[in-house]
Design an enzyme around this catalytic site. Structure first.
Site, PDB file in Angstrom:
ATOM      1  N   HIS A  34     -13.039  17.842  44.575  1.00  0.00           N
ATOM      2  CA  HIS A  34     -11.761  18.221  43.980  1.00  0.00           C
ATOM      3  C   HIS A  34     -11.720  19.742  43.836  1.00  0.00           C
ATOM      4  O   HIS A  34     -12.717  20.371  43.458  1.00  0.00           O
ATOM      5  CB  HIS A  34     -11.570  17.574  42.611  1.00  0.00           C
TER       6      HIS A  34
ATOM      7  N   GLU B   9     -13.989  16.453  35.999  1.00  0.00           N
ATOM      8  CA  GLU B   9     -14.025  15.081  35.487  1.00  0.00           C
ATOM      9  C   GLU B   9     -15.400  14.742  34.930  1.00  0.00           C
ATOM     10  O   GLU B   9     -16.359  15.487  35.107  1.00  0.00           O
ATOM     11  CB  GLU B   9     -13.654  14.089  36.594  1.00  0.00           C
TER      12      GLU B   9
ATOM     13  N   HIS C 200     -19.165  14.686  45.507  1.00  0.00           N
ATOM     14  CA  HIS C 200     -19.612  13.510  44.769  1.00  0.00           C
ATOM     15  C   HIS C 200     -19.080  12.227  45.399  1.00  0.00           C
ATOM     16  O   HIS C 200     -18.123  12.261  46.184  1.00  0.00           O
ATOM     17  CB  HIS C 200     -19.148  13.589  43.309  1.00  0.00           C
TER      18      HIS C 200
ATOM     19  N   ARG D 120     -11.241  14.238  50.949  1.00  0.00           N
ATOM     20  CA  ARG D 120     -12.292  13.395  51.515  1.00  0.00           C
ATOM     21  C   ARG D 120     -13.045  14.159  52.599  1.00  0.00           C
ATOM     22  O   ARG D 120     -12.454  14.793  53.465  1.00  0.00           O
ATOM     23  CB  ARG D 120     -11.702  12.129  52.154  1.00  0.00           C
TER      24      ARG D 120
END
Length: 301
Positions: free
Chosen positions: A94, A111, A169, A189
């Site tokens: 991200h 996150e 991740h 992605r």
């Protein structure tokens, strides 16, 4: 209202399973049931109040209920999800706020993951096991050897991972997590195991943007003291059994019941709570208590 129960929007991504329905009581006809957005004002998947209005509509009609610490944000700062990874998620990254605002016209995404359950031997990818160059990163994406240099971490129930923007991740198969993140839906992605989507075509990759934003290093260790995770956007705590606390004028409180059942009391109201439930307590609601055998993920700004 001092206690607001939220109903999630759900997602049927191809890697999902059925445990959110069977184990967490999430009501949805989707199959697979991959995610439940249990605290969300994001247009891609809002949370709903019992009367069918969205949480975003409630917030707009009740200025001040987010608390003074949220005044600095242009939008609701966080998004909380249940995620059931029956199969591997894509290896992804991200972007930061600066990059995402410039290129995607929404915020970036930091996150945290809290492991609610996992199968024996389950693991996830969390950064790299050593620093690599951008050229090597690009080459390994091309020749499908990226996982050879990723930091594969065995997981157990109760583990927590803090994932700043830029950290490569992936949640791997057999893991159920609660995720608290920035209010964003931007994902790049990098590798997706050659899978195809519902349209029969390979799912899109975003390699050029991932090369721009990925930190090609091992993850940094974080010490949040007594908290599971803490950053500009959220502070998250795990509470076991009965506890008492208060919602002050600075921030709303989100309560996510991750195990068991009990009773939540606030502002003269008392409601029965159970595993899978999500509650929003507006700022300045005062003292509240949770009684019973439940375990609770408590989030505030």
């Amino acid at each position: 209202m001092a206690i607001i129960k939220l109903t999630p929007s759900c997602k049927d991504y191809l890697w999902g399973g059925s445990r959110l329905r069977t184990d967490f009581g999430i009501k949805s006809d989707l199959d697979p049931l991959a995610e439940a957005w249990v605290l969300s004002c994001h247009p891609d998947g809002p949370s709903y109040l019992p009367d069918g209005t969205t949480l975003a509509e409630y917030l707009a009609a009740h200025p001040g209920c987010l608390g003074t610490d949220c005044d600095k944000f242009e939008q609701f700062p966080i998004l909380t999800k249940f995620i059931d990874a029956k199969n591997n998620l894509s290896i992804q990254v991200h972007p930061s706020n600066d990059y995402a605002l410039k290129n995607e016209h929404q915020y970036g995404k930091t996150e945290m993951w809290y492991v609610l359950d996992c199968e024996p031997g389950a693991y996830l990818y969390y950064g790299f096991d050593h620093e690599i160059s951008k050229a090597e990163f690009e080459e390994r994406i091309k020749n499908n050897t990226l996982t050879e240099v990723l930091n594969a971490v065995p997981v157990h129930k109760g583990d927590c991972f803090f994932i700043p923007s830029g950290t490569l991740h992936a949640i791997c198969e057999g893991i159920v997590i609660a995720e608290v993140q920035q209010n964003s839906n931007v994902t790049y992605r990098v590798y997706d195991y050659g899978r195809v989507g519902a349209d029969g075509k390979p799912r899109a990759l975003h390699v050029a943007k991932a090369l721009d934003v990925t930190l090609r290093t091992p993850p940094v260790k974080h010490d949040f003291g007594s908290h599971l995770a803490q950053c500009e956007y959220f502070t998250v705590d795990a509470r076991k059994g009965a506890f008492a606390d208060a919602v002050d004028k600075k921030s709303f409180v989100s309560l996510l019941i991750t195990e068991g059942e009990g009773t939540l009391t606030c502002g003269g109201e008392a409601v029965s709570v159970k595993k899978g439930d999500s509650y929003f307590l507006p700022a300045n609601s005062g003292s509240y208590t949770v009684q019973g055998s439940c375990q609770t993920l408590v989030t505030r700004v």
